[in-house]
Design a protein around this motif. Structure first.
Motif, PDB file in Angstrom:
ATOM      1  N   PHE A 169      14.647  -8.676   3.595  1.00 47.66           N
ATOM      2  CA  PHE A 169      14.230  -7.492   2.846  1.00 47.66           C
ATOM      3  C   PHE A 169      15.154  -7.284   1.645  1.00 47.66           C
ATOM      4  CE2 PHE A 169      17.422  -6.021   5.773  1.00 47.66           C
ATOM      5  CZ  PHE A 169      18.094  -5.004   5.111  1.00 47.66           C
ATOM      6  N   ASN A 170      14.612  -6.648   0.635  1.00 50.83           N
ATOM      7  CA  ASN A 170      15.303  -6.482  -0.646  1.00 50.83           C
ATOM      8  C   ASN A 170      15.386  -4.997  -0.972  1.00 50.83           C
ATOM      9  OD1 ASN A 170      16.032  -6.385  -3.374  1.00 50.83           O
ATOM     10  ND2 ASN A 170      14.746  -8.102  -3.966  1.00 50.83           N
ATOM     11  N   GLU A 218      11.621  -4.013  -0.102  1.00 51.64           N
ATOM     12  CA  GLU A 218      10.598  -5.042  -0.292  1.00 51.64           C
ATOM     13  C   GLU A 218      10.790  -6.141   0.747  1.00 51.64           C
ATOM     14  OE1 GLU A 218       8.360  -4.050  -2.382  1.00 51.64           O
ATOM     15  OE2 GLU A 218       8.949  -4.326  -4.476  1.00 51.64           O
ATOM     16  N   PHE A 219       9.773  -6.360   1.589  1.00 50.98           N
ATOM     17  CA  PHE A 219       9.803  -7.433   2.575  1.00 50.98           C
ATOM     18  C   PHE A 219       9.018  -8.642   2.056  1.00 50.98           C
ATOM     19  CE2 PHE A 219      10.970  -3.723   4.896  1.00 50.98           C
ATOM     20  CZ  PHE A 219      11.759  -4.147   5.956  1.00 50.98           C
ATOM     21  N   GLY A 220       8.945  -8.768   0.757  1.00 50.02           N
ATOM     22  CA  GLY A 220       8.239  -9.882   0.145  1.00 50.02           C
ATOM     23  C   GLY A 220       8.682 -10.046  -1.291  1.00 50.02           C
ATOM     24  N   ALA A 221       8.116 -11.046  -1.931  1.00 46.56           N
ATOM     25  CA  ALA A 221       8.423 -11.368  -3.324  1.00 46.56           C
ATOM     26  C   ALA A 221       7.155 -11.918  -3.953  1.00 46.56           C
ATOM     27  CB  ALA A 221       9.566 -12.387  -3.398  1.00 46.56           C
ATOM     28  N   PRO A 222       7.086 -11.960  -5.286  1.00 42.18           N
ATOM     29  CA  PRO A 222       5.842 -12.422  -5.925  1.00 42.18           C
ATOM     30  C   PRO A 222       5.524 -13.867  -5.559  1.00 42.18           C
ATOM     31  CG  PRO A 222       7.616 -12.245  -7.537  1.00 42.18           C
ATOM     32  CD  PRO A 222       8.109 -11.608  -6.279  1.00 42.18           C
ATOM     33  N   GLY A 281      10.281  -1.765  -5.849  1.00 45.01           N
ATOM     34  CA  GLY A 281       9.056  -1.054  -5.521  1.00 45.01           C
ATOM     35  C   GLY A 281       7.923  -1.325  -6.486  1.00 45.01           C
ATOM     36  N   THR A 282       6.716  -0.937  -6.059  1.00 46.99           N
ATOM     37  CA  THR A 282       5.506  -1.227  -6.835  1.00 46.99           C
ATOM     38  C   THR A 282       5.496  -0.503  -8.172  1.00 46.99           C
ATOM     39  OG1 THR A 282       4.311  -1.498  -4.753  1.00 46.99           O
ATOM     40  CG2 THR A 282       2.991  -1.219  -6.744  1.00 46.99           C
ATOM     41  N   GLU A 283       5.927   0.753  -8.208  1.00 48.06           N
ATOM     42  CA  GLU A 283       5.921   1.510  -9.463  1.00 48.06           C
ATOM     43  C   GLU A 283       6.783   0.835 -10.517  1.00 48.06           C
ATOM     44  OE1 GLU A 283       7.033   5.988 -11.176  1.00 48.06           O
ATOM     45  OE2 GLU A 283       7.023   5.600  -9.009  1.00 48.06           O
ATOM     46  N   TYR A 284       7.962   0.373 -10.110  1.00 48.83           N
ATOM     47  CA  TYR A 284       8.853  -0.325 -11.050  1.00 48.83           C
ATOM     48  C   TYR A 284       8.213  -1.638 -11.492  1.00 48.83           C
ATOM     49  CZ  TYR A 284      13.351  -1.764 -13.085  1.00 48.83           C
ATOM     50  OH  TYR A 284      14.355  -2.142 -13.950  1.00 48.83           O
ATOM     51  N   ARG A 285       7.588  -2.349 -10.531  1.00 45.56           N
ATOM     52  CA  ARG A 285       6.960  -3.624 -10.864  1.00 45.56           C
ATOM     53  C   ARG A 285       5.826  -3.440 -11.868  1.00 45.56           C
ATOM     54  NH1 ARG A 285       4.989  -4.979  -6.019  1.00 45.56           N
ATOM     55  NH2 ARG A 285       2.757  -5.059  -6.424  1.00 45.56           N
ATOM     56  N   ARG A 286       5.137  -2.310 -11.798  1.00 40.47           N
ATOM     57  CA  ARG A 286       3.985  -2.076 -12.674  1.00 40.47           C
ATOM     58  C   ARG A 286       4.358  -1.417 -14.002  1.00 40.47           C
ATOM     59  NH1 ARG A 286      -0.396  -0.273  -7.945  1.00 40.47           N
ATOM     60  NH2 ARG A 286      -0.684  -2.413  -7.133  1.00 40.47           N
ATOM     61  N   ARG A 287       5.657  -1.184 -14.221  1.00 38.02           N
ATOM     62  CA  ARG A 287       6.071  -0.647 -15.528  1.00 38.02           C
ATOM     63  C   ARG A 287       5.649  -1.556 -16.682  1.00 38.02           C
ATOM     64  NH1 ARG A 287      12.344   1.475 -15.555  1.00 38.02           N
ATOM     65  NH2 ARG A 287      12.160   3.020 -13.886  1.00 38.02           N
ATOM     66  N   LEU A 288       5.557  -2.833 -16.409  1.00 35.07           N
ATOM     67  CA  LEU A 288       5.276  -3.796 -17.465  1.00 35.07           C
ATOM     68  C   LEU A 288       3.782  -3.926 -17.736  1.00 35.07           C
ATOM     69  CD1 LEU A 288       7.278  -5.466 -19.136  1.00 35.07           C
ATOM     70  CD2 LEU A 288       6.777  -7.425 -17.680  1.00 35.07           C
ATOM     71  N   ASN A 289       2.944  -3.378 -16.859  1.00 32.14           N
ATOM     72  CA  ASN A 289       1.508  -3.517 -17.050  1.00 32.14           C
ATOM     73  C   ASN A 289       1.070  -2.933 -18.386  1.00 32.14           C
ATOM     74  OD1 ASN A 289       1.618  -4.525 -14.482  1.00 32.14           O
ATOM     75  ND2 ASN A 289      -0.001  -3.235 -13.648  1.00 32.14           N
ATOM     76  N   ARG A 316       0.812  -1.223   0.000  1.00 29.11           N
ATOM     77  CA  ARG A 316       0.000   0.000   0.000  1.00 29.11           C
ATOM     78  C   ARG A 316       0.844   1.270   0.000  1.00 29.11           C
ATOM     79  NH1 ARG A 316      -3.569  -0.195   5.330  1.00 29.11           N
ATOM     80  NH2 ARG A 316      -4.143  -2.178   4.359  1.00 29.11           N
ATOM     81  N   SER A 317       2.081   1.203   0.476  1.00 29.23           N
ATOM     82  CA  SER A 317       2.956   2.384   0.504  1.00 29.23           C
ATOM     83  C   SER A 317       3.757   2.551  -0.781  1.00 29.23           C
ATOM     84  CB  SER A 317       3.939   2.271   1.679  1.00 29.23           C
ATOM     85  OG  SER A 317       4.898   1.249   1.434  1.00 29.23           O
ATOM     86  N   GLY A 318       3.644   1.591  -1.700  1.00 30.11           N
ATOM     87  CA  GLY A 318       4.503   1.570  -2.879  1.00 30.11           C
ATOM     88  C   GLY A 318       5.654   0.608  -2.732  1.00 30.11           C
ATOM     89  N   TRP A 319       5.742  -0.033  -1.567  1.00 27.03           N
ATOM     90  CA  TRP A 319       6.754  -1.059  -1.302  1.00 27.03           C
ATOM     91  C   TRP A 319       6.095  -2.152  -0.474  1.00 27.03           C
ATOM     92  CZ3 TRP A 319      11.686  -0.449  -3.296  1.00 27.03           C
ATOM     93  CH2 TRP A 319      11.991   0.832  -3.783  1.00 27.03           C
ATOM     94  N   TRP A 320       6.503  -3.410  -0.663  1.00 30.95           N
ATOM     95  CA  TRP A 320       6.011  -4.491   0.181  1.00 30.95           C
ATOM     96  C   TRP A 320       6.629  -4.341   1.571  1.00 30.95           C
ATOM     97  CZ3 TRP A 320       6.760  -8.178  -4.432  1.00 30.95           C
ATOM     98  CH2 TRP A 320       5.512  -8.508  -4.997  1.00 30.95           C
ATOM     99  N   ASN A 321       5.878  -3.745   2.501  1.00 31.27           N
ATOM    100  CA  ASN A 321       6.339  -3.526   3.870  1.00 31.27           C
ATOM    101  C   ASN A 321       5.480  -4.315   4.858  1.00 31.27           C
ATOM    102  OD1 ASN A 321       7.746  -0.151   4.252  1.00 31.27           O
ATOM    103  ND2 ASN A 321       8.299  -1.796   2.863  1.00 31.27           N
ATOM    104  N   LEU A 322       5.974  -4.434   6.079  1.00 29.10           N
ATOM    105  CA  LEU A 322       5.283  -5.172   7.125  1.00 29.10           C
ATOM    106  C   LEU A 322       4.272  -4.298   7.861  1.00 29.10           C
ATOM    107  CD1 LEU A 322       8.208  -7.261   8.628  1.00 29.10           C
ATOM    108  CD2 LEU A 322       5.982  -8.198   8.031  1.00 29.10           C
TER     109      LEU A 322
END
Length: 645
Positions: free
Chosen positions: A291-292, A266-270, A450-458, A243-249
């Motif tokens: 964390f990554n 990132e505290f997670g992975a797909p 981060g989420t923004e980078y992950r969604r570049r491919l959308n 929700r913050s733009g990064w997978w956080n706890l």
């Protein structure tokens, strides 16, 4: 020390053979703790890719738990994941051949708990109070109907299919039982979402009869990715969210999602495989987590009172392998680095000392033959930057001619929602020690940034990934590291698609290798399994409404644009990317008169596991490149038939 021999790049003699990559090697997985005993899974290529549960006892002895021919692997979501639980030394596991759940008492043969019908089970959690296991069930019993996913309870003493607890969503995962056994948490999501797009986190009370009541959503939604719900020892629900733009706890406090140690990491992975764990409770007051940051993983602890995060010193740079478990005084996790292979490691929570219990590879390679990856960030299209790990050619016995630069092998990782890492890879050292540099690209759409980078491919799969692979190669050419006339690209699965698309739509690479890659996006959308059947909606566009994009970006429809040789390697039992994808591409390349090689493998699925096939594939790929790029091999290997050469 003698001076290095001057020899053409690609022709260097290396001690790292294809055989050494699988010799005495295993693939490590799922960790479970019970008292002082530690359990994990080993996938053994030399045993026909059988997965075995292994137990390390308190006295240090290590022994197999599950006997041959049992293969501990679930096919839920096709990618599987968490496939066994343990209680009092009794192991409950999914068997690959029949997908039945078996109970194995110490010293006894496994006996089935579920019937011999087409049902699959995974990601179980023990409900000891009620003598049952709560898990995912995937129902394939009706031909022609999409598989039905539910959460069920399995009686641990009596046979049965299981009683449905939750139904109605397209997918479920991660059931988590509160310490007092009164509440259950789980994740659910629906088409067209993947778990990294949007997930709902549910909780419910467990009634006296074992059913669920008062179910409600406590976090998540169609655009919030949730991972790993977990109850702390004192009964507080925790989870990972982007929700913050990064997978956080986060944790639920008075109905509010409270962030724990928020940071750009990132505290997670797909969640490709179910049951992934990236944090655990060493005690009610201490969380240990992985964390990554910018593609590099680390370990940390979080004080649950002060919320202070403390980085744990570690020699490992890839701890996000999918499992970490803890109990008072110890943390057990899976990790690797650029020079250390994947291993099961125990960290003493009090002293910080680490013990390695099992390495995935026991082959020792002199450091003179090891290439250490360089983290690079390079300019790409639209004024953006992308990321990669660059492995220069290295062999202590050889140097290349001063007027020559090495070939470059660009690797496009699978997924496409996934990531390259710095984990030790003998397969990469196989190339670099022969004088072929490697660039492992984390193109836009990769995780860890981060989420923004992950969604570049959308909506832009087949655009962004190609541009980033091309620009990674061009960056290294411009820097003077590699030969512009000997650029290679290779990838598997989604990375195979990027490979085929790069060779079709760009005139940069001279040769490529596709491992079970996608040639026809439309066929993939029509034919693949349930879990990924709507993945393309976000990566390309909704089908069939945007069929034009599927045709536009599919290499099979534009073979007239191909101008370079390709080797294709395919498992004939692949249910994710069907063999007809490779076969169509081979036929088109033959018709056009381009050099092409095709290696189909009986008994292999999506990813090669059997030792003999891993060896054959890698050697075939090297042989193909040598013939196309014109370098001599230092050792004889079995030739590959190449059409049109």
């Amino acid at each position: 020390m003698p001076s290095p021999t001057i020899a053409p790049f690609g022709s260097w003699k290396s001690p790292i053979t294809a055989g050494s990559i699988v010799a005495d090697s295993v693939r490590l997985g799922q960790i479970e703790l019970e008292g002082d005993d530690i359990y994990w899974v080993e996938m053994r290529p030399q045993e026909g890719a059988r997965n075995v549960v292994v137990r390390r006892a308190a006295d240090g002895s290590v022994a197999d738990v599950t006997p041959a021919p049992f293969n501990v692997r679930t096919r839920v979501h096709e990618y599987g994941g968490r496939s066994f639980v343990v209680d009092g030394g009794v192991v409950y596991f999914s068997n690959f051949a029949d997908q039945r759940v078996y109970r194995q008492n110490p010293g006894s043969e496994p006996r089935p708990l579920t019937p011999a019908v087409d049902l699959r089970y995974a990601d179980g959690v023990l409900d000891r109070r009620r003598g049952r296991m709560i898990c995912i069930r995937e129902d394939h019993t009706v031909d022609g109907r999409e598989a039905v996913n539910t959460l069920v309870s399995l009686d641990l003493e009596h046979d049965g299919e299981g009683d449905v607890l939750v139904s109605g969503a397209d997918f479920y995962s991660s059931p988590a039982l509160s310490p007092d056994g009164t509440r259950l948490a789980w994740m659910a999501w629906n088409h067209p979402n993947m778990p990294w797009d949007g997930v709902e986190l549910w909780t419910a009370r467990i009634a006296d009869d074992g059913s669920l009541e008062g179910a409600s959503i406590v976090a998540g939604g169609p655009t919030e990715s949730i991972l790993q719900p977990e109850w702390s020892p004192d009964g507080v629900l925790h989870f990972v969210s982007d929700r913050s733009g990064w997978w956080n706890l986060y944790r639920i406090v008075d109905g509010y999602a409270q962030p724990l140690a928020p940071m750009d990491a990132e505290f997670g992975a797909p969640q490709w495989g179910v049951g992934m764990k990236t944090y655990a409770f060493e005690s009610a007051g201490r969380i240990v987590c992985e964390f990554n940051q910018r593609g590099i993983w680390g370990l940390a602890s979080i004080d649950t009172e002060t919320l202070e995060l403390t980085v744990i010193d570690s020699p490992y740079t890839d701890t996000g392998r999918g499992d970490i478990k803890a109990s008072p005084g110890q943390i057990v996790f899976e990790a690797s680095s650029a020079t250390e292979p994947d291993a099961i490691i125990r960290l003493n929570a009090d002293t910080g000392g680490m013990d390695v219990f099992k390495r995935s590879e026991e082959v020792e390679v002199d450091e003179g033959y090891l290439s250490i990856p360089e983290t690079i960030e390079f300019p790409t299209d639209d004024g953006l930057t992308a990321h990669a790990f660059y492995y220069p050619a290295r062999n202590a016995d050889y140097d290349g001619p001063t007027d020559e630069r090495p070939p470059l092998l660009v690797v496009s990782h699978g997924g496409p929602t996934g990531a390259a890492s710095t984990s030790f890879s003998l397969a990469y050292q196989f190339w670099t020690s022969r004088g072929i540099a490697v660039a492992d690209v984390n193109y836009g759409g990769s995780t860890g940034y981060g989420t923004e980078y992950r969604r570049r491919l959308n909506g832009r799969w087949g655009v962004v990934d190609i541009a980033d692979c091309v620009n990674a190669a061009q960056y290294l050419v411009d820097r003077g590291d590699v030969d512009v006339d000997r650029l290679i690209i290779r990838g598997g699965s989604a990375g195979g698609y990027t490979t085929l698309a790069s060779l079709t739509f760009r005139d940069v690479f001279k040769v490529g290798a596709s491992y079970y890659g996608v040639a026809d996006l439309e066929a993939l959308a029509k034919e693949t399994h349930k879990f990924e059947s709507r993945y393309m909606d976000s990566m390309v566009g909704p089908y069939p409404e945007r069929r034009d994009l599927y045709v536009e970006r599919s290499p099979i429809h534009h073979t007239e644009m191909l101008s370079c040789p390709i080797i294709l390697l395919q498992g004939l039992e692949d249910k994710i990317v069907l063999p007809n994808q490779a076969e169509m591409m081979v036929a088109a390349l033959k018709k056009k008169g381009l050099p092409v090689a095709y290696l189909p493998f009986e008994g292999e699925q999506h990813g090669f596991r059997k030792a003999e096939n891993v060896i054959r594939a890698l050697e075939a790929e090297l042989y193909f490149y040598s013939r196309i790029l014109g370098f001599d091999l230092a050792a004889d290997i079995e030739p590959v038939h190449i059409d049109n050469l």
